[in-house]
Design an enzyme around this catalytic site. Sequence first.
Site: not given
Length: 258
Positions: A75, A101-103
Amino acid sequence: MQRRPGFPARIDWPSQPAARLAVVPQRAQRDAAALPMPQGVGLDSAAVRARMVQRLAASGITAAPVLQAMGAVERHRFVDTALVNQAYEDTSLPIGLGQTISKPSVVARMTELLLGAQCAGTNALGRVLEIGTGCGYQAAVLSRLAREVYTIERLRALHEKARDHLRPLRLANVHLILGDGMLGYAAGAPYAGIISAAGGDNLPSHWCEQLAVGGRLVAPIAGAGGQQMLLVVDKTSQGLKQSVLEAVHFVPLKSGIA
């Protein structure tokens, strides 16, 4: 025979959202502590990702292929340099142009839900459409779980950023498209799964039309009072079956190319 819903799909909101949706066959939950903990230090170490995966497993993610994909994709390579120290925290991070950017927990949750499509094979999907490529992280995760991933982004700068992030990974099954996500991508349809990283008041009709029978759509949608909820839509031969799950927070769904 149940009448096929019209478009845009009307959402009948239940008084209470479903707590959780069964997405994979019952199996013994993997003990988070049993996951391997490789040696190494730094953000490029598999040990850092393994700790993130342990947290995801402890939070309720049970699909082993999803946990493996989350552990394999780095990530920190998808976030800005100034934010790499937060890459493996369970938080959304800005990626520019008002997008995020999503969790990791949200990426894993939505991916696990997608694997619950009726037409999904054994822990695998066929062709998937992602609405909102962003920085490319979700597409990289999906590439390990789907035969083909079509991912569409309306913002040219983010489309180019995602291309730069994904190019070194040489993911032959990921296809990046610059376009209006509200229109979907008819050239790749029908899709076993459609996943959206942005939410609006209604589901665009093109998404439901491009979803295969037996396929599943996972997307945020605005509910009463404007609160976003996670929506799962399964397409059957009789029509669309919907389930409203937990509250989520995503950027607004917009049309056009910028």
